[in-house]
Design a protein around this motif. Sequence first.
Motif: not given
Lengths: 177, 272
Positions: B258-259, B247-248, B261-266, B250-252
Amino acid sequence: MQTVKMVVTGPFSSGKTQFIQTVSEIDVVATERKISSESERIKETTTVAMDFGRITVDDDLVLYLFGTPGQKRFDFMWEILSEGMLGFVVMVDSSRPETFREARRILETFRAYAPTPYVVTANKQDLEDAWDPEDMRIALRLAPEVKLLPCTATNKESVKNALLELLYSILERMESD
Amino acid sequence: MALKGNLRDFSFSQLLNLISLAKKTGTLQVHGPERATSISFDVGKLSYAQNSKKDHGLAAILLRSEKLTDKQYQVIKDKANNIGDKELGLMLINSNYVTQDEILASLKTEFVSTANDLFTWEEGIFHFENNLKPSADKISLLINLENIIIEGSRQLQEMERLQDELPSLDMALKFTDNPGTNIRNVNLSVKEWRVVSFINPKNSMKQIAKTTKLDEFEFRRIVYSLIQAGLVEIIRPEGVAPPTPKVPTLPVEGAEEQKSLVNRLINRIRSL
């Protein structure tokens, strides 16, 4: 401030620096030098340490994009760069089949350093002699589940698509755990 | 003056070149991390070679070159173990087991193969002892070094390529699920058939190489040709778990965070 990191890798002259430049909000901190080796004189300069781009997501989240040096003699940087990465993009120049074997070697090496999600981009699809991505899949011996994306690193939408596909893969991995 | 150093700094092909040009007579001993090799030269030509990992008696060399059967080899080992190579060679020729030419050809193949192996060493302490010759009971040859240097350099390049293609021999092989291919209709050499007969998801390539007694270079070359012909493919050996997908970082912490955070990146990438 939270930071996350993605790595953009691939053989020499596959378009890594351009890929980062296209989406980075800062001028890419590129550590380029004039090429001294005749055999690698396809372009005038190459990355000797790493490229570094940034995308600010919001007030407390920043995505960094790191490009690996393209020349083989800087392989030692790969392990350092891959540490703590969210995922990685393997760039392949679709018009230079002589680099496909090197691309596979790089892919295998990065997978060994960190089995994080990745995508492969068939870059320079705008060139006349670019290979078809599906032919490249066979040549690169990529499994059907590996995402191989047609790409033109100078085109923002194309680069965005590659990064989004990588993020979708990361999300899928999280959901399957 | 002593000729000694490390292959890391002075390559084997450079050493051979020097010995050939200077027409040296003596024995080169190389000690690597796994094995030691000793090669003798006579006026700049290769006369004898042996590797610490192999039985270098004449009977063993003839067995490896398939000039003697396992049974014949065993009889010689049991009854004539103390006989020197020259004497044993004469006995085998007189009893019509082998011809003189077969003995010389087998020795040449063995010596050249031992020398070729040194081209792949990245490291090894070497020392050239002037005028040291192989013991008197050994059969010496005179082999030109030029061809060995050219062939060894070519094999080294090919080995590097094969290592790129087959980075790990810990993986297994399986026949491809290609209904159009029938392996019975393909022309294979004896050695290729030997490898093919052990192809099974339970056997790692390392195990097959050991069982078939092929050297690494030859084994890789056979496997590579079978892969290129679309007859076999590389798989993980049965019973060996695949590496756990990571699992990558992640800072959280926490799955939902974590999901998110990835959605924010998307969302941010989409908005570029």
